[in-house]
Scaffold this motif. Structure first.
Motif, PDB file in Angstrom:
ATOM      1  N   GLN A 103       0.853  -1.190   0.000  1.00 26.92           N
ATOM      2  CA  GLN A 103       0.000   0.000   0.000  1.00 26.92           C
ATOM      3  C   GLN A 103       0.891   1.241   0.000  1.00 26.92           C
ATOM      4  O   GLN A 103       2.019   1.210   0.488  1.00 26.92           O
TER       5      GLN A 103
ATOM      6  N   LYS B 276       0.171   4.061   1.615  1.00 28.91           N
ATOM      7  CA  LYS B 276       0.094   4.726   2.923  1.00 28.91           C
ATOM      8  C   LYS B 276      -0.030   3.688   4.027  1.00 28.91           C
ATOM      9  O   LYS B 276      -0.711   2.673   3.865  1.00 28.91           O
TER      10      LYS B 276
ATOM     11  N   GLU C  74      -1.688   3.797   6.762  1.00 25.56           N
ATOM     12  CA  GLU C  74      -3.067   3.635   7.249  1.00 25.56           C
ATOM     13  C   GLU C  74      -3.923   2.745   6.337  1.00 25.56           C
ATOM     14  O   GLU C  74      -4.986   2.264   6.735  1.00 25.56           O
ATOM     15  N   ASP C  75      -3.454   2.506   5.106  1.00 25.76           N
ATOM     16  CA  ASP C  75      -4.194   1.639   4.192  1.00 25.76           C
ATOM     17  C   ASP C  75      -3.892   0.155   4.415  1.00 25.76           C
ATOM     18  O   ASP C  75      -4.545  -0.706   3.833  1.00 25.76           O
TER      19      ASP C  75
ATOM     20  N   ASP D  40      -4.207  -3.118   6.263  1.00 25.00           N
ATOM     21  CA  ASP D  40      -5.066  -3.795   7.239  1.00 25.00           C
ATOM     22  C   ASP D  40      -5.211  -5.258   6.834  1.00 25.00           C
ATOM     23  O   ASP D  40      -4.565  -5.709   5.893  1.00 25.00           O
TER      24      ASP D  40
ATOM     25  N   THR E  29      -5.614  -6.398   3.167  1.00 23.36           N
ATOM     26  CA  THR E  29      -4.498  -6.385   2.225  1.00 23.36           C
ATOM     27  C   THR E  29      -3.716  -7.705   2.244  1.00 23.36           C
ATOM     28  O   THR E  29      -2.836  -7.905   1.418  1.00 23.36           O
TER      29      THR E  29
END
Length: 157
Positions: A91, A93, A95-96, A98, A101
């Protein structure tokens, strides 16, 4: 020991209008030894009753599963070690990232010293492309697969 390979054509579709053909060596597996045959062979080599071999192997499997589910690596002495692992999509970022993914959960086997020594002494042998048999599609040496029902071998191993 000899590892057998054959030449195989692969098509890379990076550009849909101009696919690229390449050739690669791919290993040839001559067959599969089923669980029952393995237990019989351990019985012959150790003198342990076949039923005892079966109980011990199933006990090791169940115990390993318990520890792997908890996140432990399991070391089996000279045999090697097993550890849980994941494959995840990258990812841009933080924060993306999780659980969505994560694309695959797997178990990685790392061979121990005896397997490494065997691999160090391996020779490589070409097999004719005309002989198509033997890519793991044969039954066990005792005429049956004997493996757990519905379980397919991991092609990554």
């Amino acid at each position: 020991m000899s590892v057998k390979y054959r030449k195989r054509k692969i098509v890379l579709q990076f550009d849909k209008e101009n696919p690229l053909s390449k050739y690669v060596a791919t290993n040839v597996v001559i067959g599969s030894i089923g669980y029952n045959k393995l237990c019989d062979e351990v019985n012959q080599r150790t003198g342990m009753h076949r039923g005892v071999v079966d109980v011990v192997l199933k006990g090791v499997q169940d115990t390993m599963i318990s520890f792997l589910e908890e996140g432990f690596s399991v070391k089996l002495g000279e045999f090697g070690s097993f550890r849980p692992a994941i494959q995840a999509k990258s990812q841009d970022k933080e924060e993306d990232v999780d659980s969505d993914t994560i694309s695959r959960v797997k178990i990685i086997f790392t061979p121990g010293n005896k397997f490494q020594q065997m691999l160090n002494g391996v020779s490589i042998e070409s097999v004719s492309n005309a002989s198509k048999g033997g890519e793991g599609d044969k039954e066990g040496a005792n005429g049956s697969d004997d493996g757990p029902e519905g379980e397919a071998p991991d092609p990554a191993v």
